[in-house]
Motif scaffolding. Structure first.
Motif, PDB file in Angstrom:
ATOM      1  N   ALA A 176      -9.400   0.904  -9.350  1.00 27.85           N
ATOM      2  CA  ALA A 176      -8.285   0.286  -8.569  1.00 27.85           C
ATOM      3  C   ALA A 176      -7.405  -0.400  -9.069  1.00 27.85           C
ATOM      4  N   ASP A 177      -7.604  -1.191 -10.155  1.00 27.57           N
ATOM      5  CA  ASP A 177      -6.594  -1.944 -10.662  1.00 27.57           C
ATOM      6  C   ASP A 177      -5.530  -1.249 -11.304  1.00 27.57           C
ATOM      7  N   ASP A 178      -5.682   0.060 -11.610  1.00 25.92           N
ATOM      8  CA  ASP A 178      -4.766   1.116 -12.412  1.00 25.92           C
ATOM      9  C   ASP A 178      -3.992   1.792 -11.454  1.00 25.92           C
ATOM     10  N   ALA A 179      -4.668   2.153  -9.991  1.00 20.70           N
ATOM     11  CA  ALA A 179      -4.027   2.834  -9.009  1.00 20.70           C
ATOM     12  C   ALA A 179      -3.092   2.033  -8.309  1.00 20.70           C
ATOM     13  N   PRO A 180      -2.122   2.923  -7.604  1.00 25.06           N
ATOM     14  CA  PRO A 180      -1.174   2.458  -6.744  1.00 25.06           C
ATOM     15  C   PRO A 180      -1.816   1.471  -5.617  1.00 25.06           C
ATOM     16  N   TYR A 181      -1.027   0.659  -5.210  1.00 24.38           N
ATOM     17  CA  TYR A 181      -1.583  -0.364  -4.386  1.00 24.38           C
ATOM     18  C   TYR A 181      -1.904   0.107  -3.152  1.00 24.38           C
ATOM     19  N   TRP A 182      -1.101   1.100  -2.679  1.00 26.72           N
ATOM     20  CA  TRP A 182      -1.188   1.864  -1.315  1.00 26.72           C
ATOM     21  C   TRP A 182      -2.519   2.432  -1.236  1.00 26.72           C
ATOM     22  N   LYS A 183      -3.298   2.874  -2.451  1.00 26.03           N
ATOM     23  CA  LYS A 183      -4.364   3.737  -2.344  1.00 26.03           C
ATOM     24  C   LYS A 183      -5.688   3.154  -2.001  1.00 26.03           C
ATOM     25  N   TYR A 184      -5.552   1.859  -2.635  1.00 25.33           N
ATOM     26  CA  TYR A 184      -6.887   1.067  -2.069  1.00 25.33           C
ATOM     27  C   TYR A 184      -6.678   0.004  -0.807  1.00 25.33           C
ATOM     28  N   LEU A 185      -5.363  -0.106  -0.653  1.00 25.61           N
ATOM     29  CA  LEU A 185      -4.983  -0.787   0.627  1.00 25.61           C
ATOM     30  C   LEU A 185      -5.468  -0.043   1.886  1.00 25.61           C
ATOM     31  N   GLY A 211      -1.022  -1.466  22.150  1.00 24.92           N
ATOM     32  CA  GLY A 211      -1.652  -0.753  20.883  1.00 24.92           C
ATOM     33  C   GLY A 211      -1.222  -1.614  19.916  1.00 24.92           C
ATOM     34  N   TRP A 212      -1.608  -0.792  18.633  1.00 30.72           N
ATOM     35  CA  TRP A 212      -1.346  -1.782  17.205  1.00 30.72           C
ATOM     36  C   TRP A 212      -0.918  -0.720  16.471  1.00 30.72           C
ATOM     37  N   ILE A 213       0.140  -0.788  15.731  1.00 29.41           N
ATOM     38  CA  ILE A 213       0.714   0.230  14.642  1.00 29.41           C
ATOM     39  C   ILE A 213       0.253  -0.351  13.225  1.00 29.41           C
ATOM     40  N   GLN A 214      -0.140   0.600  12.323  1.00 23.27           N
ATOM     41  CA  GLN A 214      -0.207   0.148  11.050  1.00 23.27           C
ATOM     42  C   GLN A 214       0.016   1.223  10.040  1.00 23.27           C
ATOM     43  N   LEU A 215       0.847   0.823   8.923  1.00 20.63           N
ATOM     44  CA  LEU A 215       0.951   1.850   7.976  1.00 20.63           C
ATOM     45  C   LEU A 215       0.362   1.064   6.785  1.00 20.63           C
ATOM     46  N   GLY A 216      -0.523   1.642   6.006  1.00 15.92           N
ATOM     47  CA  GLY A 216      -0.991   0.967   4.937  1.00 15.92           C
ATOM     48  C   GLY A 216      -0.125   0.716   3.652  1.00 15.92           C
ATOM     49  N   GLY A 217       0.047  -0.411   3.046  1.00 19.76           N
ATOM     50  CA  GLY A 217       0.908  -0.502   1.794  1.00 19.76           C
ATOM     51  C   GLY A 217       2.370  -1.042   2.360  1.00 19.76           C
ATOM     52  N   GLN A 274       4.255  11.298   0.164  1.00 15.84           N
ATOM     53  CA  GLN A 274       3.164  11.696  -0.510  1.00 15.84           C
ATOM     54  C   GLN A 274       2.272  10.513  -0.730  1.00 15.84           C
ATOM     55  N   GLU A 275       2.693   9.235  -0.723  1.00 10.13           N
ATOM     56  CA  GLU A 275       1.925   8.094  -0.888  1.00 10.13           C
ATOM     57  C   GLU A 275       1.638   7.497   0.441  1.00 10.13           C
ATOM     58  N   HIS A 276       2.299   7.770   1.268  1.00 11.61           N
ATOM     59  CA  HIS A 276       2.080   7.401   2.744  1.00 11.61           C
ATOM     60  C   HIS A 276       1.852   8.611   4.098  1.00 11.61           C
ATOM     61  N   LYS A 277       0.775   9.437   3.933  1.00  9.61           N
ATOM     62  CA  LYS A 277       0.762  10.433   4.620  1.00  9.61           C
ATOM     63  C   LYS A 277       0.105  10.090   6.178  1.00  9.61           C
ATOM     64  N   THR A 278      -0.522   9.097   6.005  1.00  9.58           N
ATOM     65  CA  THR A 278      -1.140   8.517   7.253  1.00  9.58           C
ATOM     66  C   THR A 278      -0.758   7.318   7.872  1.00  9.58           C
ATOM     67  N   ILE A 279      -0.686   7.652   9.247  1.00 14.62           N
ATOM     68  CA  ILE A 279      -0.288   6.162  10.047  1.00 14.62           C
ATOM     69  C   ILE A 279      -1.511   6.094  10.966  1.00 14.62           C
ATOM     70  N   ARG A 280      -1.769   4.873  11.185  1.00 16.41           N
ATOM     71  CA  ARG A 280      -2.856   4.394  11.963  1.00 16.41           C
ATOM     72  C   ARG A 280      -2.058   3.929  13.481  1.00 16.41           C
TER      73      ARG A 280
END
Length: 277
Positions: free
Chosen positions: A73-82, A103-109, A180-186
């Motif tokens: 995790a320390d070496d991975a891009p922040y968004w991946k483990y957020l 509702g509530w909208i969230q896009l990790g990272g 590619q780093e933000h393919k999903t949205i909550r």
């Protein structure tokens, strides 16, 4: 003597103009600082809401969980483990504070992590109001007034704020690497939790009646297969790059829209389809 006096008057006039320009510049700078500060305060208020009415929980995401458990995790891009933590919203608590919560909208990272409001009788009520209804330049993300729970599409509007809040990060989807780093949205509603996969991102605008163009903001009900297919066809025609993802009739769609400055009344739009809870 007259010539000297005329020159003197010209110099005085020029000095007055320069002084006036400086005063205007200072006033404008002061206003922008005030605007940025009030927007920051508004964002802080939203953070307090998260602390009071939401908790974090682990989600099932095998790829990201593997990164965590392997110690990478320390070496991975922040968004991946957020992305392995999401806000689990207590909508009863939120609606006790403000019954117009939808509702509530969230896009990790990213900074996109906000309640979503819905006021059908006054659609743009939260354009410049915070969650507590106080005046706020940054407003609060809100659902199109014509959207309904069974309409098959949620269109959410948010400001493109200069301090990075609200939907300011949305235009970053112009770059394929960002997608590619933000393919999903909550997006969670009062009735269910939702995970959405990005279908496309594109540039648009608010069109005058006499102009032709894809008026995505008019597609607030996709119960009709003809309407659904027309919407997706135009989305794919306007996409900035091919995500390899499309949608089929029966899918629930999520549309995020914010201002963009590529043209007058410009908009940047991201479309996603619901994949799982």
């Amino acid at each position: 003597m007259k010539i000297k006096r005329a020159k003197s008057r010209i110099k005085i006039g020029a000095s007055c103009i320069i002084a006036l320009v400086c005063v205007v510049g200072i006033c404008y700078s002061g206003y922008k600082i005030y605007e940025w500060t009030t927007d920051s305060i508004s964002t802080g208020d939203q953070t307090e809401i998260i602390n009071d009415a939401a908790t974090t929980r682990e989600i099932d995401d095998s790829a990201n969980t593997q990164i965590i458990s392997s110690g990478e995790a320390d070496d991975a891009p922040y968004w991946k483990y957020l992305h392995t933590k999401l806000i689990d919203v207590d909508f009863d608590e939120l609606r006790n504070i403000n019954s117009e919560t939808a509702g509530w909208i969230q896009l990790g990272g990213t900074n996109i992590n906000y309640p979503v409001m819905h006021t059908p009788d006054e659609p743009q009520y939260y354009l410049q109001r915070a969650f507590d209804k106080s005046n706020a330049t940054g407003g609060t993300p809100f659902l199109d007034g014509k959207c309904t729970e069974d309409g098959g599409i949620y269109i959410i509007y948010g400001h493109h704020m200069s301090n990075g809040t609200m939907f300011a990060s949305l235009p970053d989807y112009e770059n394929m690497e960002y997608w590619q780093e933000h393919k999903t949205i909550r997006f969670d509603t009062l009735y269910e939790q939702g995970k959405y996969e990005v279908v496309a991102a594109f540039l648009s605008r608010i069109y005058a009646p006499e102009h032709k163009g894809f008026r995505y903001y008019e597609y607030t009900d996709l119960k009709s297969e003809v309407q659904f297919d027309s919407f997706i066809e135009q989305v794919k025609e306007n996409e900035l790059y091919d995500t390899g993802v499309t949608a089929e009739y029966g899918d629930t769609l999520l549309v995020l829209s914010t201002c963009n400055y590529h043209t007058d009344d410009g908009r940047f739009v991201v479309v996603a389809r619901k994949t799982a809870k």
